[in-house]
Design a protein around this motif. Structure first.
Motif, PDB file in Angstrom:
ATOM      1  N   THR A   1     -13.893 108.666 -12.225  1.00 26.92           N
ATOM      2  CA  THR A   1     -14.222 109.912 -12.903  1.00 26.92           C
ATOM      3  C   THR A   1     -15.400 109.716 -13.848  1.00 26.92           C
ATOM      4  OG1 THR A   1     -11.892 110.561 -12.792  1.00 26.92           O
ATOM      5  CG2 THR A   1     -13.302 111.790 -14.293  1.00 26.92           C
ATOM      6  N   HIS A   2     -15.414 108.568 -14.522  1.00 19.84           N
ATOM      7  CA  HIS A   2     -16.523 108.270 -15.429  1.00 19.84           C
ATOM      8  C   HIS A   2     -17.835 108.133 -14.660  1.00 19.84           C
ATOM      9  CE1 HIS A   2     -18.729 106.562 -18.781  1.00 19.84           C
ATOM     10  NE2 HIS A   2     -19.035 105.516 -18.047  1.00 19.84           N
ATOM     11  N   GLU A   3     -17.786 107.469 -13.525  1.00 19.79           N
ATOM     12  CA  GLU A   3     -19.003 107.309 -12.724  1.00 19.79           C
ATOM     13  C   GLU A   3     -19.477 108.650 -12.175  1.00 19.79           C
ATOM     14  OE1 GLU A   3     -17.857 104.503  -9.790  1.00 19.79           O
ATOM     15  OE2 GLU A   3     -18.147 102.741 -11.088  1.00 19.79           O
ATOM     16  N   ALA A   4     -18.524 109.498 -11.758  1.00 20.14           N
ATOM     17  CA  ALA A   4     -18.910 110.821 -11.257  1.00 20.14           C
ATOM     18  C   ALA A   4     -19.537 111.665 -12.364  1.00 20.14           C
ATOM     19  CB  ALA A   4     -17.694 111.530 -10.674  1.00 20.14           C
ATOM     20  N   ALA A   5     -19.009 111.540 -13.595  1.00 22.81           N
ATOM     21  CA  ALA A   5     -19.572 112.302 -14.707  1.00 22.81           C
ATOM     22  C   ALA A   5     -20.988 111.820 -15.037  1.00 22.81           C
ATOM     23  CB  ALA A   5     -18.673 112.183 -15.935  1.00 22.81           C
ATOM     24  N   ASP A   6     -21.218 110.514 -14.907  1.00 27.58           N
ATOM     25  CA  ASP A   6     -22.559 109.990 -15.189  1.00 27.58           C
ATOM     26  C   ASP A   6     -23.585 110.477 -14.173  1.00 27.58           C
ATOM     27  OD1 ASP A   6     -21.701 108.678 -17.416  1.00 27.58           O
ATOM     28  OD2 ASP A   6     -21.459 106.726 -16.444  1.00 27.58           O
TER      29      ASP A   6
ATOM     30  N   GLN B   1     -16.957 123.675 -23.773  1.00 28.94           N
ATOM     31  CA  GLN B   1     -16.024 122.621 -24.163  1.00 28.94           C
ATOM     32  C   GLN B   1     -14.588 123.141 -24.080  1.00 28.94           C
ATOM     33  OE1 GLN B   1     -17.643 119.219 -26.026  1.00 28.94           O
ATOM     34  NE2 GLN B   1     -18.216 120.036 -24.044  1.00 28.94           N
ATOM     35  N   ALA B   2     -13.661 122.228 -23.817  1.00 28.42           N
ATOM     36  CA  ALA B   2     -12.247 122.590 -23.786  1.00 28.42           C
ATOM     37  C   ALA B   2     -11.692 122.641 -25.202  1.00 28.42           C
ATOM     38  CB  ALA B   2     -11.465 121.579 -22.952  1.00 28.42           C
TER      39      ALA B   2
ATOM     40  N   ALA C   1     -17.819 114.421 -23.952  1.00 28.01           N
ATOM     41  CA  ALA C   1     -17.430 114.221 -22.560  1.00 28.01           C
ATOM     42  C   ALA C   1     -16.091 114.891 -22.293  1.00 28.01           C
ATOM     43  CB  ALA C   1     -17.343 112.740 -22.242  1.00 28.01           C
ATOM     44  N   ALA C   2     -15.894 115.326 -21.069  1.00 29.90           N
ATOM     45  CA  ALA C   2     -14.638 115.975 -20.704  1.00 29.90           C
ATOM     46  C   ALA C   2     -13.475 115.020 -20.892  1.00 29.90           C
ATOM     47  CB  ALA C   2     -14.691 116.447 -19.253  1.00 29.90           C
TER      48      ALA C   2
END
Length: 317
Positions: free
Chosen positions: A41-46, A142-143, A228-229
């Motif tokens: 998920t972190h890599e996809a966000a980057d 933002q959430a 970040a989410a």
């Protein structure tokens, strides 16, 4: 020598080992999967484009906020109503507070808009007034925050007009209208007027009011970067999963080690008895047994020594 493994007591020990080791391995692999999911998920966000390079979309098209829509530019039109301060927020390692304006949209619901950040203590620092009239804002979506969100100090006892976190659940109790379960942080602020450069006023009075606020000595608002989410960063929770992974495999190794140790101890006790090195009563007790029963025998009760002496009899005169 190892026939003792077939006794009922050892059947219980063996069953525990057979169940405990797979369970520990399963829990360890599950924690590994959680860690790998966070990494992916972190890599996809980057790999996602920077928020400033994306085209803004209407707010309603991006709701509800998730890992995909979090951080994307959203637009909303309405009028600023109530204003709240969020104390205890840092920016560039400096203490300060957020300035949050409630933007009443045409639907009647209000969108919390973080107009910017100011240094100092909330309630003791002059705040630039919000633009008046209809405005269109563009900010990063933002959430809603919660007590576990980074930077949130969910303490009570705050003065009127201040909140500890930007959350629809807390704001809806302070205003007489519905609140979106989301908020936006403006991408830019206007240092000259104290208003928001991304807010497009529909009448010229907006900039006049904002300039008046600056003339009164109000500090310039600084934009608050989008966070970040939740669940997309390699934060402490991600490395906690990695730590739990190691713990579960250590537990599995410990169970196996203790089983081998108990088996070896029992086998050595049986061997010593067979070789006559120790008697059955001298053999060390195995786990869960009483002393003297290592080989399943009980010592014979001691016999009373017999006597050959006849009882004394009286003799005549």
């Amino acid at each position: 020598m190892y026939r003792f493994l077939l006794t009922p007591r050892w059947w219980g020990i063996n069953l525990f080992v057979v169940l405990a080791i797979p369970f520990c391995v399963f829990m360890g692999t599950w924690q590994l999967g959680r860690f790998e999911d966070r990494v992916q998920t972190h890599e996809a966000a980057d790999k996602q484009p920077a928020p400033g390079t994306r085209a803004a979309e209407p707010l309603d098209d991006l709701l509800p906020v998730d890992t995909v829509t979090s951080g994307r530019p959203a637009t909303a039109t309405g009028r600023y109503a109530d204003q709240f301060l969020v104390p205890g927020r840092k920016l560039d390692d400096r203490d300060g507070f957020y300035v949050v304006g409630m933007l009443r949209t045409d639907s009647g619901k209000a969108l919390p808009v973080v107009r910017g950040w100011l240094p100092g203590k909330a309630g003791h620092t002059s705040v630039p007034p919000a633009p008046t009239g209809n405005v269109t804002v563009t900010g990063d979506l933002q959430a809603s925050e919660n007590p576990g969100t980074a930077g949130v100090d969910a303490k009570g006892g705050l003065p009127d007009g201040q909140v500890s976190m930007i959350s629809a659940a807390s704001l809806v109790n302070l205003v007489p209208y519905d609140v979106y379960d989301a908020w936006v942080t403006l991408q830019q602020t206007d240092a000259r007027s104290g208003g928001t450069s991304s807010a497009e006023a529909t009448d010229s009075a907006d900039r006049t009011d904002a300039a008046a606020g600056a003339a009164k000595g109000a500090a310039a608002l600084r934009p608050v970067p989008a966070a970040a989410a939740p669940g997309t960063g390699l934060d402490l929770k991600a490395f906690q999963n990695l730590g739990y992974l190691c713990e579960w495999f250590v537990f599995a190794a410990f169970v196996l080690f203790m089983w081998f140790r108990l088996v070896r101890r029992e086998a050595e006790a049986v061997r010593d008895v067979r070789l006559g090195l120790v008697t059955a009563t001298d053999a060390p007790p195995s786990p869960g047994t009483a002393t003297g029963t290592a080989t399943g025998t009980t010592p014979a009760p001691a016999s009373t020594p017999a006597t050959d002496k006849a009882p004394d009899t009286p003799t005549g005169p």
